[in-house]
Design an enzyme around this catalytic site. Structure first.
Site, PDB file in Angstrom:
ATOM      1  N   LYS A  17     -17.680 -17.426   3.906  1.00  0.00           N
ATOM      2  CA  LYS A  17     -19.138 -17.479   4.052  1.00  0.00           C
ATOM      3  C   LYS A  17     -19.867 -16.827   2.900  1.00  0.00           C
ATOM      4  O   LYS A  17     -19.452 -15.776   2.415  1.00  0.00           O
ATOM      5  CB  LYS A  17     -19.548 -16.759   5.335  1.00  0.00           C
ATOM      6  CG  LYS A  17     -19.068 -17.440   6.584  1.00  0.00           C
ATOM      7  CD  LYS A  17     -19.452 -16.613   7.778  1.00  0.00           C
ATOM      8  CE  LYS A  17     -19.032 -17.302   9.063  1.00  0.00           C
ATOM      9  NZ  LYS A  17     -19.175 -16.415  10.203  1.00  0.00           N
ATOM     10  N   ARG A  39       0.823  -1.215   0.000  1.00  0.00           N
ATOM     11  CA  ARG A  39       0.000   0.000   0.000  1.00  0.00           C
ATOM     12  C   ARG A  39       0.863   1.274   0.000  1.00  0.00           C
ATOM     13  O   ARG A  39       0.438   2.296  -0.531  1.00  0.00           O
ATOM     14  CB  ARG A  39      -0.947   0.000   1.196  1.00  0.00           C
ATOM     15  CG  ARG A  39      -2.154  -0.881   0.970  1.00  0.00           C
ATOM     16  CD  ARG A  39      -3.088  -0.848   2.147  1.00  0.00           C
ATOM     17  NE  ARG A  39      -4.371  -1.439   1.798  1.00  0.00           N
ATOM     18  CZ  ARG A  39      -5.295  -1.747   2.688  1.00  0.00           C
ATOM     19  NH1 ARG A  39      -5.094  -1.530   3.966  1.00  0.00           N
ATOM     20  NH2 ARG A  39      -6.437  -2.278   2.291  1.00  0.00           N
ATOM     21  N   GLY A  91     -12.520  -4.491   1.299  1.00  0.00           N
ATOM     22  CA  GLY A  91     -13.901  -4.029   1.413  1.00  0.00           C
ATOM     23  C   GLY A  91     -14.264  -3.057   0.298  1.00  0.00           C
ATOM     24  O   GLY A  91     -15.354  -3.134  -0.280  1.00  0.00           O
ATOM     25  N   GLY A 140      -7.995  -8.431  -0.089  1.00  0.00           N
ATOM     26  CA  GLY A 140      -8.192  -9.444   0.940  1.00  0.00           C
ATOM     27  C   GLY A 140      -7.342 -10.677   0.725  1.00  0.00           C
ATOM     28  O   GLY A 140      -6.223 -10.610   0.227  1.00  0.00           O
TER      29      GLY A 140
HETATM   30  N1  LIG Z   1     -13.720 -24.707   3.027  1.00  0.00           N
HETATM   31  C1  LIG Z   1     -13.446 -23.752   3.907  1.00  0.00           C
HETATM   32  N2  LIG Z   1     -13.799 -23.877   5.199  1.00  0.00           N
HETATM   33  C2  LIG Z   1     -13.510 -22.914   6.096  1.00  0.00           C
HETATM   34  N3  LIG Z   1     -12.902 -21.756   5.790  1.00  0.00           N
HETATM   35  C3  LIG Z   1     -12.533 -21.576   4.513  1.00  0.00           C
HETATM   36  C4  LIG Z   1     -12.795 -22.545   3.514  1.00  0.00           C
HETATM   37  N4  LIG Z   1     -12.319 -22.079   2.337  1.00  0.00           N
HETATM   38  C5  LIG Z   1     -11.784 -20.878   2.586  1.00  0.00           C
HETATM   39  N5  LIG Z   1     -11.897 -20.560   3.889  1.00  0.00           N
HETATM   40  C6  LIG Z   1     -11.375 -19.375   4.577  1.00  0.00           C
HETATM   41  O1  LIG Z   1     -11.946 -18.206   4.073  1.00  0.00           O
HETATM   42  C7  LIG Z   1     -11.113 -17.139   4.490  1.00  0.00           C
HETATM   43  C8  LIG Z   1     -11.261 -15.974   3.547  1.00  0.00           C
HETATM   44  O2  LIG Z   1     -12.603 -15.627   3.498  1.00  0.00           O
HETATM   45  P1  LIG Z   1     -13.105 -14.171   3.180  1.00  0.00           P
HETATM   46  O3  LIG Z   1     -12.669 -13.255   4.273  1.00  0.00           O
HETATM   47  O4  LIG Z   1     -14.557 -14.281   2.909  1.00  0.00           O
HETATM   48  O5  LIG Z   1     -12.318 -13.859   1.827  1.00  0.00           O
HETATM   49  P2  LIG Z   1     -11.565 -12.536   1.369  1.00  0.00           P
HETATM   50  O6  LIG Z   1     -10.655 -12.120   2.467  1.00  0.00           O
HETATM   51  O7  LIG Z   1     -10.815 -12.929   0.137  1.00  0.00           O
HETATM   52  O8  LIG Z   1     -12.668 -11.557   1.100  1.00  0.00           O
HETATM   53  C9  LIG Z   1      -9.703 -17.671   4.528  1.00  0.00           C
HETATM   54  O9  LIG Z   1      -9.151 -17.405   5.789  1.00  0.00           O
HETATM   55  C10 LIG Z   1      -9.891 -19.176   4.295  1.00  0.00           C
HETATM   56  O10 LIG Z   1      -9.134 -19.968   5.179  1.00  0.00           O
HETATM   57  O1  LIG Z   2      -7.557  -2.411   5.307  1.00  0.00           O
HETATM   58  C1  LIG Z   2      -8.602  -1.849   4.969  1.00  0.00           C
HETATM   59  O2  LIG Z   2      -9.698  -2.520   4.520  1.00  0.00           O
HETATM   60  P1  LIG Z   2      -9.659  -4.047   3.886  1.00  0.00           P
HETATM   61  O3  LIG Z   2      -9.116  -4.963   4.974  1.00  0.00           O
HETATM   62  O4  LIG Z   2     -11.124  -4.331   3.586  1.00  0.00           O
HETATM   63  O5  LIG Z   2      -8.812  -4.010   2.655  1.00  0.00           O
HETATM   64  C2  LIG Z   2      -8.726  -0.353   4.928  1.00  0.00           C
HETATM   65  O6  LIG Z   2      -7.567   0.283   5.420  1.00  0.00           O
HETATM   66  C3  LIG Z   2      -9.974   0.110   5.670  1.00  0.00           C
HETATM   67  O7  LIG Z   2      -9.862  -0.170   7.026  1.00  0.00           O
HETATM   68  P2  LIG Z   2     -11.186  -0.284   7.915  1.00  0.00           P
HETATM   69  O8  LIG Z   2     -11.942  -1.508   7.462  1.00  0.00           O
HETATM   70  O9  LIG Z   2     -10.694  -0.374   9.348  1.00  0.00           O
HETATM   71  O10 LIG Z   2     -12.013   0.968   7.674  1.00  0.00           O
END
Ligand SMILES: Nc1ncnc2c1ncn2[C@@H]1O[C@H](COP(=O)(O)OP(=O)(O)O)[C@@H](O)[C@H]1O
Ligand SMILES: O=C(OP(=O)(O)O)[C@H](O)COP(=O)(O)O
Length: 400
Positions: free
Chosen positions: A201, A39, A380, A357
């Site tokens: 989820k 970043r 996000g 993410g």
């Molecule tokens: N089959 C599964 N059962 C439980 N957790 C899972 C499974 N597949 C993926 N995950 C978990 O999902 C998490 C990411 O989910 P999420 O936060 O929704 O995605 P992102 O961060 O890409 O938006 C990872 O930590 C991963 O370990």
């Molecule tokens: O890391 C961030 O968001 P992200 O984890 O969704 O990429 C941004 O810095 C926003 O942070 P916030 O979700 O605490 O407002």
């Protein structure tokens, strides 16, 4: 993009001017060291442009969620040091983001010099989008640039509020690039467009799945959310992650895909574990053969092949969310195979866009990040953009 950017400003607009730049320097830390400076590097084109035009650059950012209190471990001081290394020039670290000491530090800046304000979220007024706080931030500057894509979905004092008190208020190069890829991918897609949605989820991805169903030609689903779809179809899912209150939703999403003529692809086999641990016993099975006591933690080899075939003719791909628990090596094969496949597709002219993410972490783990067309710096924020939501930090900027 219909918003004004720094490219629309002339050298005379910038020379000698105090420019407040909102960046997203919310970077991961481990034991006081920055573990990923993506970043910070992503903000360099904007910062360098301002320096080379003789502006006085005042950077501001949040770090973590200190909830309006000073938390020493969330100070931006290490970021100032890293940014100084990357720029090859000193970055003055301020002890706060508003107040007399900050005004004095900014008053001491020469043209082309850079200061970094302390964590905005040490003041609760930042997240409260307090107008008085926004005015104080604005008082030390002549114009405003927002380049904090990762925080553009937040209507905070430094992203939205401050635009009411500084003119012009324009986007930086990072926001411009993020919009170029993410907005174009859904508004004016190259086809076939394939969306790959994974993660834990279905509840956290409902909005993006619904919007993408309107835009894409094929929708590939992986990750923990597949078991909610399977259970909705009446299959046994053992002790896999399931959202029982989303079974009807899963059915309606599948029905909607059919109605829209979108190819809706779920894995055909899964890698099961006997418990949620890196060293769990594992076995691969077809999805109609999941036994009680086992949980699915990755997609299987047949599914990888199925997804690779579906991707083979695509012109654009949007990927958000891992295919399995890629943090555990035993259950990382599905996510890693998809990352490699996308890297290869990029080489043959497909546009590959990785939402923020965990999918970014997966692509980096495999070492193919450089090969993708675009990797978003916002988790996000990129999801909200893909859901066609208005991002307040961008909406507030001047029209082009
Ligand atoms: N089959 C599964 N059962 C439980 N957790 C899972 C499974 N597949 C993926 N995950 C978990 O999902 C998490 C990411 O989910 P999420 O936060 O929704 O995605 P992102 O961060 O890409 O938006 C990872 O930590 C991963 O370990
Ligand atoms: O890391 C961030 O968001 P992200 O984890 O969704 O990429 C941004 O810095 C926003 O942070 P916030 O979700 O605490 O407002």
């Amino acid at each position: 993009m219909s918003k004004k950017t720094i490219a629309n400003l002339s050298a005379a607009d910038l020379a000698g001017k105090r420019v407040l730049v909102r960046v997203d320097f919310n970077v991961p830390f481990d034991n006081g060291s920055i573990t990923d400076d993506t970043r910070i590097r992503a903000a360099l084109p904007t910062i360098k442009e301002l320096i080379s035009n003789g502006a006085k650059v005042i950077l501001c950012s949040h770090m973590g969620r200190p909830k309006g209190k000073v938390v020493d471990s969330m100070s931006l001081t290490p970021v100032a040091a890293r940014l100084g290394e990357l720029l090859g020039q000193k970055v003055t670290m301020c002890d706060d983001c508003v107040g007399e000491s900050v005004t004095a530090a900014i008053g001491g800046l020469e043209n082309g010099q850079v200061a970094l304000l302390e964590n905005l979220r040490f003041h609760s007024e930042e997240e409260g989008n307090d107008p008085e706080f926004a005015k104080q931030l604005a008082a030390n500057a002549d114009l405003y640039v927002n380049d904090a894509f990762g925080t553009a979905h937040r209507a905070h004092a430094s992203t939205e509020g401050v635009t009411h008190y500084l003119s012009p208020s324009v986007a930086g190069y990072l926001i411009e690039k993020e919009l170029q890829y993410l907005q174009a991918a859904i508004e004016n897609p190259q086809r076939p467009l394939v969306a790959i949605i994974g993660g834990s989820k279905v509840s956290s991805k409902i909005g993006v799945i619904e919007t993408l169903l309107e835009k894409c030609d094929k929708l590939i689903i992986g990750g923990g959310m597949i078991f909610t779809f399977y259970k909705a179809r009446g299959l046994n899912v053992g002790k896999s992650l399931v959202e029982d209150d989303k079974l009807e939703l899963a059915k309606s999403l599948e029905a909607k895909a059919k109605e829209k003529g979108v190819d809706f692809l779920l894995p055909s086999d899964v890698v099961l574990a006997d418990n949620f641990a890196p060293d769990a016993n594992a076995k691969t099975t077809s999805i109609d053969n999941i036994e009680d006591g086992w949980m699915g933690l990755d997609i299987g080899p047949d599914s990888i092949k199925l997804f690779q075939d579906a991707l083979s003719d695509c012109k654009a791909v949007i990927w958000n969310g891992p295919m399995g628990v890629f943090e555990f090596d035993k259950f990382a094969a599905g996510t890693e195979a998809i990352a490699r496949t996308l890297a290869e597709l990029t080489g043959t002219g497909t546009t590959t866009i990785i939402g923020g993410g965990d999918s970014v972490a997966a692509v980096e783990k495999v070492g193919v990040a450089e090969k993708m067309s675009h990797i978003s710096t916002g988790g996000g924020a990129s999801l909200e953009l893909l859901e066609s939501k208005v991002l307040p930090g961008i909406a507030a900027l001047d029209e082009a």
